[in-house]
Scaffold this active site. Structure first.
Site, mmCIF file in Angstrom:
data_model
loop_
_atom_site.group_PDB
_atom_site.id
_atom_site.type_symbol
_atom_site.label_atom_id
_atom_site.label_comp_id
_atom_site.label_asym_id
_atom_site.label_seq_id
_atom_site.Cartn_x
_atom_site.Cartn_y
_atom_site.Cartn_z
ATOM 1 C CG ASN A 40 -0.359 -0.254 2.299
ATOM 2 O OD1 ASN A 40 0.597 -0.850 2.877
ATOM 3 N ND2 ASN A 40 -1.100 0.334 3.639
ATOM 4 C CD GLU A 42 -1.834 4.765 4.316
ATOM 5 O OE1 GLU A 42 -1.210 5.568 5.399
ATOM 6 O OE2 GLU A 42 -2.371 3.833 4.874
ATOM 7 C CB CYS A 51 -5.286 -1.280 -1.927
ATOM 8 S SG CYS A 51 -6.572 -0.545 -1.247
ATOM 9 C CD GLU A 53 -5.320 -6.123 -1.740
ATOM 10 O OE1 GLU A 53 -4.708 -5.074 -1.425
ATOM 11 O OE2 GLU A 53 -5.951 -6.456 -0.679
ATOM 12 C CB CYS A 85 -10.543 -3.060 -0.183
ATOM 13 S SG CYS A 85 -10.004 -2.065 -1.504
ATOM 14 C CB CYS A 88 -8.510 -4.599 -4.228
ATOM 15 S SG CYS A 88 -7.135 -3.230 -3.716
#
Ligand code: THU
Length: 133
Positions: A40, A42, A51, A53, A85, A88
Site C-alpha cells: 500500500n 498512502e 492498495c 493488491e 477491499c 481491489c
C-alpha cells in the site's frame, strides 16, 4: 503459496503507510508462473492511496500487458487477516480466473483462503460493455 508469502512480506516491509499505520503486502502469480508484488502506498490526499493488491496488478500489467492471475496472497496485521477491499476485488476481477485462490495471512500466521468468485459474486465485468444488438 510459500514463495508468494515471502514476496508479499518483503513488499509489506516497504509499505508507505504513515497515515493509517497499517502495512499491507500482496503478491500474485500469473498463468505463466511469473510473480509480482505490491504494497500500500498512502498519500496525504487520502483518496489517492493505492492498495497493495492493486499495486501488484499494476506492476504485472506494466511488465506484460493483459495478464491472467491464478493465485493471490495478501499480508496484513489484521486479525482476522484482511481480504482485498471492494475496489481491489473489482480490479482483480478483470484479471483473475474465477477459481483463483485468494489467501489472507497475518503476522501471527492466521491464514484464510477464498475462491475469487466467493469474494466478488455478480461483479461488474467487461461483458456489460458489449452492446446488445
Ligand atoms: N489496504 C490495502 O492495501 N489493501 C486492502 O485490500 C485494504 C486496505 C490499505 C489501504 C490503506 O493504506 C490501509 O490499508 C488502511 O486502509
Amino acid at each position: 503459496m510459500t514463495d508468494l508469502l515471502q514476496l508479499a512480506r518483503a513488499a509489506q516491509a516497504n509499505a508507505h503507510a504513515p497515515y493509517s499505520g497499517f502495512r499491507v503486502g500482496a503478491a500474485i502469480r500469473l498463468q505463466g508462473g511469473e510473480t509480482f508484488a505490491g504494497c500500500n502506498v498512502e498519500n496525504a490526499s487520502y483518496g489517492a492511496t493505492i492498495c497493495a493488491e492493486r499495486g501488484a496488478i499494476m506492476s504485472a500489467v506494466a511488465a506484460l500487458g493483459t495478464v491472467s492471475v491464478v493465485e493471490v496472497v495478501v499480508v496484513s496485521e489484521g486479525n482476522p487477516p484482511w481480504p482485498p477491499c471492494g475496489m481491489c476485488r473489482q480490479v482483480l476481477s478483470e484479471f483473475c480466473v474465477p477459481d483463483c485462490p485468494v489467501h489472507a495471512v497475518n503476522g501471527e500466521g492466521v491464514h484464510l483462503t477464498w475462491r475469487f468468485d466467493q469474494l466478488l459474486p455478480s461483479g461488474f465485468t467487461p461483458e456489460y460493455l458489449i452492446e446488445s444488438p
